[in-house]
Design a protein around this motif. Structure first.
Motif, mmCIF file in Angstrom:
data_model
loop_
_atom_site.group_PDB
_atom_site.id
_atom_site.type_symbol
_atom_site.label_atom_id
_atom_site.label_comp_id
_atom_site.label_asym_id
_atom_site.label_seq_id
_atom_site.Cartn_x
_atom_site.Cartn_y
_atom_site.Cartn_z
ATOM 1 N N ALA A 1 -4.756 -5.749 -8.287
ATOM 2 C CA ALA A 1 -4.142 -4.907 -7.260
ATOM 3 C C ALA A 1 -3.452 -5.759 -6.205
ATOM 4 O O ALA A 1 -2.351 -5.425 -5.742
ATOM 5 C CB ALA A 1 -5.201 -4.017 -6.614
ATOM 6 N N GLU A 2 -4.066 -6.859 -5.817
ATOM 7 C CA GLU A 2 -3.479 -7.742 -4.805
ATOM 8 C C GLU A 2 -2.171 -8.350 -5.295
ATOM 9 O O GLU A 2 -1.210 -8.503 -4.523
ATOM 10 C CB GLU A 2 -4.477 -8.836 -4.441
ATOM 11 C CG GLU A 2 -5.668 -8.320 -3.633
ATOM 12 C CD GLU A 2 -6.814 -9.309 -3.558
ATOM 13 O OE1 GLU A 2 -6.619 -10.473 -4.001
ATOM 14 O OE2 GLU A 2 -7.899 -8.922 -3.093
ATOM 15 N N GLN A 3 -2.106 -8.677 -6.586
ATOM 16 C CA GLN A 3 -0.856 -9.193 -7.152
ATOM 17 C C GLN A 3 0.238 -8.137 -7.087
ATOM 18 O O GLN A 3 1.382 -8.422 -6.719
ATOM 19 C CB GLN A 3 -1.075 -9.627 -8.600
ATOM 20 C CG GLN A 3 0.185 -10.150 -9.270
ATOM 21 C CD GLN A 3 -0.049 -10.573 -10.711
ATOM 22 O OE1 GLN A 3 -1.166 -10.525 -11.208
ATOM 23 N NE2 GLN A 3 1.003 -10.955 -11.402
ATOM 24 N N ARG A 4 -0.133 -6.910 -7.426
ATOM 25 C CA ARG A 4 0.826 -5.806 -7.378
ATOM 26 C C ARG A 4 1.281 -5.540 -5.941
ATOM 27 O O ARG A 4 2.441 -5.193 -5.696
ATOM 28 C CB ARG A 4 0.183 -4.563 -7.975
ATOM 29 C CG ARG A 4 1.059 -3.339 -7.977
ATOM 30 C CD ARG A 4 2.119 -3.397 -9.040
ATOM 31 N NE ARG A 4 2.846 -2.127 -9.093
ATOM 32 C CZ ARG A 4 4.133 -2.002 -8.829
ATOM 33 N NH1 ARG A 4 4.862 -3.050 -8.503
ATOM 34 N NH2 ARG A 4 4.720 -0.815 -8.911
ATOM 35 N N ILE A 5 0.370 -5.707 -4.970
ATOM 36 C CA ILE A 5 0.717 -5.535 -3.560
ATOM 37 C C ILE A 5 1.836 -6.502 -3.166
ATOM 38 O O ILE A 5 2.807 -6.116 -2.512
ATOM 39 C CB ILE A 5 -0.526 -5.750 -2.679
ATOM 40 C CG1 ILE A 5 -1.433 -4.521 -2.752
ATOM 41 C CG2 ILE A 5 -0.121 -6.020 -1.225
ATOM 42 C CD1 ILE A 5 -2.774 -4.707 -2.057
ATOM 43 N N GLY A 6 1.691 -7.750 -3.573
ATOM 44 C CA GLY A 6 2.712 -8.746 -3.252
ATOM 45 C C GLY A 6 4.055 -8.378 -3.848
ATOM 46 O O GLY A 6 5.096 -8.467 -3.178
ATOM 47 N N GLU A 7 4.062 -7.947 -5.109
ATOM 48 C CA GLU A 7 5.307 -7.576 -5.781
ATOM 49 C C GLU A 7 5.976 -6.385 -5.097
ATOM 50 O O GLU A 7 7.176 -6.387 -4.845
ATOM 51 C CB GLU A 7 5.024 -7.248 -7.247
ATOM 52 C CG GLU A 7 4.509 -8.447 -8.059
ATOM 53 C CD GLU A 7 3.965 -8.018 -9.414
ATOM 54 O OE1 GLU A 7 3.893 -6.789 -9.666
ATOM 55 O OE2 GLU A 7 3.627 -8.905 -10.213
ATOM 56 N N LEU A 8 5.175 -5.369 -4.801
ATOM 57 C CA LEU A 8 5.736 -4.133 -4.235
ATOM 58 C C LEU A 8 6.199 -4.334 -2.801
ATOM 59 O O LEU A 8 7.237 -3.806 -2.397
ATOM 60 C CB LEU A 8 4.706 -3.007 -4.315
ATOM 61 C CG LEU A 8 5.193 -1.636 -3.832
ATOM 62 C CD1 LEU A 8 6.420 -1.186 -4.584
ATOM 63 C CD2 LEU A 8 4.063 -0.605 -3.974
ATOM 64 N N SER A 9 5.441 -5.082 -2.021
ATOM 65 C CA SER A 9 5.838 -5.301 -0.622
ATOM 66 C C SER A 9 7.170 -6.042 -0.556
ATOM 67 O O SER A 9 8.023 -5.726 0.291
ATOM 68 C CB SER A 9 4.754 -6.073 0.126
ATOM 69 O OG SER A 9 4.544 -7.357 -0.445
ATOM 70 N N ARG A 10 7.377 -6.976 -1.459
ATOM 71 C CA ARG A 10 8.657 -7.695 -1.489
ATOM 72 C C ARG A 10 9.794 -6.751 -1.889
ATOM 73 O O ARG A 10 10.885 -6.818 -1.333
ATOM 74 C CB ARG A 10 8.574 -8.883 -2.453
ATOM 75 C CG ARG A 10 7.724 -10.033 -1.921
ATOM 76 C CD ARG A 10 7.875 -11.274 -2.783
ATOM 77 N NE ARG A 10 7.299 -11.091 -4.112
ATOM 78 C CZ ARG A 10 6.033 -11.330 -4.428
ATOM 79 N NH1 ARG A 10 5.188 -11.738 -3.503
ATOM 80 N NH2 ARG A 10 5.601 -11.169 -5.656
ATOM 81 N N LYS A 11 9.513 -5.867 -2.842
ATOM 82 C CA LYS A 11 10.543 -4.929 -3.286
ATOM 83 C C LYS A 11 10.941 -3.980 -2.169
ATOM 84 O O LYS A 11 12.136 -3.743 -1.934
ATOM 85 C CB LYS A 11 10.034 -4.135 -4.488
ATOM 86 C CG LYS A 11 10.993 -3.053 -4.952
ATOM 87 C CD LYS A 11 10.444 -2.305 -6.166
ATOM 88 C CE LYS A 11 11.428 -1.223 -6.600
ATOM 89 N NZ LYS A 11 10.961 -0.515 -7.815
ATOM 90 N N LEU A 12 9.965 -3.441 -1.445
ATOM 91 C CA LEU A 12 10.263 -2.455 -0.413
ATOM 92 C C LEU A 12 10.880 -3.100 0.819
ATOM 93 O O LEU A 12 11.601 -2.431 1.570
ATOM 94 C CB LEU A 12 8.987 -1.691 -0.036
ATOM 95 C CG LEU A 12 8.391 -0.818 -1.143
ATOM 96 C CD1 LEU A 12 7.149 -0.104 -0.648
ATOM 97 C CD2 LEU A 12 9.412 0.187 -1.659
ATOM 98 N N ALA A 13 10.569 -4.356 1.051
ATOM 99 C CA ALA A 13 11.114 -5.047 2.223
ATOM 100 C C ALA A 13 12.529 -5.540 1.988
ATOM 101 O O ALA A 13 13.243 -5.876 2.938
ATOM 102 C CB ALA A 13 10.206 -6.211 2.618
ATOM 103 N N ALA A 14 12.938 -5.583 0.713
ATOM 104 C CA ALA A 14 14.268 -6.123 0.382
ATOM 105 C C ALA A 14 15.397 -5.215 0.887
ATOM 106 O O ALA A 14 15.234 -4.011 0.997
ATOM 107 C CB ALA A 14 14.373 -6.293 -1.131
#
Length: 201
Positions: free
Chosen positions: A188-201
Motif C-alpha cells: 500500500a505504501e508503494q502505491r501511495i508513492g505512485e499515486l501521490s506523484r500522479k495526482l501532484a503532476a
C-alpha cells in the motif's frame, strides 16, 4: 490540488490502519494543500431519518429552526465536496461492508436535484468530477472476490453523483499474521508513492 477533503471512518480513530494510510498519503502531497477533515469516529453522524429528508424538501425560506439545523448536515457536507479539489477516504471493512458512520454520510450526500438527477436515460451525477482516493483496509483477503461488497458499492455511489475518477489502494490480510500484514502495508505504501506523484503532476 488546492483543497483536499479527508474523510476518516475507522472507529479506532487515528489508530486505525485506514487512518494511518491516509495520513501517509497526505504527507506526500504538496505543502500548500489545504486539508478539510471529517473524522466520523470523533464526530459521528446520526442515521438518516424521515424528518431530515423532509427538511431538505422544504424550501430554505420556509424551514423551521429545527429543519434548518437538520438540513445543515447535508448542505454543509455537499458544500465541502464542491469546494474540494480531491476527496480522500479511509474505509475499513466491517462485516463485509463500509462503516455505518460512512453510510450515514453518504445518505446525506446523495440528494436528488442537488448531487444527481433522474432523466429518461437514467440517473446523471451533478457534481464536477474530481479524484476520489479510497484506502480500503481489511483483516482478510477480499479484493476481486464476491465477498468484496465495498468496492462495487463505492464505485457505484461515486459514479452516481458524478465522481468517476476513482483510485483504490488496498491493504488486506491485516489479521492474517504479522508477515502478511507487513507485506500488505508495504504494498500500500508503494502505491501511495505512485499515486501521490500522479495526482501532484
Amino acid at each position: 490540488m488546492r483543497t483536499v477533503l479527508v474523510i476518516e471512518s475507522s472507529i479506532s480513530g487515528k489508530a486505525g490502519k485506514s487512518s494511518q494510510l491516509v495520513a501517509q498519503f497526505l504527507t506526500k502531497l504538496p505543502a500548500d494543500v489545504q486539508l478539510d477533515r471529517i473524522d466520523l469516529a470523533s464526530q459521528p453522524l446520526p442515521h438518516l431519518e424521515m424528518n431530515e429528508i423532509a427538511a431538505w424538501m422544504t424550501p430554505e425560506a420556509d424551514r423551521s429552526l429545527e429543519q434548518a439545523a437538520l438540513a445543515r448536515h447535508s448542505d454543509d457536507l455537499i458544500a465541502r465536496i464542491h469546494q474540494a479539489d480531491a476527496i480522500v477516504l479511509g474505509v475499513p471493512m466491517y462485516n463485509f461492508g463500509v462503516p455505518s458512520q460512512l453510510k450515514a454520510l453518504f445518505d446525506r450526500v446523495a440528494r436528488a436535484g442537488v448531487t444527481f438527477k433522474y432523466t429518461e436515460q437514467g440517473p446523471v451525477g451533478l457534481l464536477s468530477d474530481k479524484p476520489v482516493v479510497v484506502f480500503a483496509t481489511r483483516g482478510g483477503i477480499y479484493q476481486g472476490t464476491n465477498a468484496d461488497s465495498q468496492t462495487p458499492f463505492l464505485q457505484q455511489f461515486f459514479n452516481f453523483i458524478g465522481l468517476s475518477e476513482q483510485y483504490f489502494i488496498y491493504a488486506e490480510g491485516l489479521n492474517m499474521g504479522e508477515e502478511a500484514a507487513k507485506a500488505a502495508l508495504e504494498k500500500a505504501e508503494q502505491r501511495i508513492g505512485e499515486l501521490s506523484r500522479k495526482l501532484a503532476a
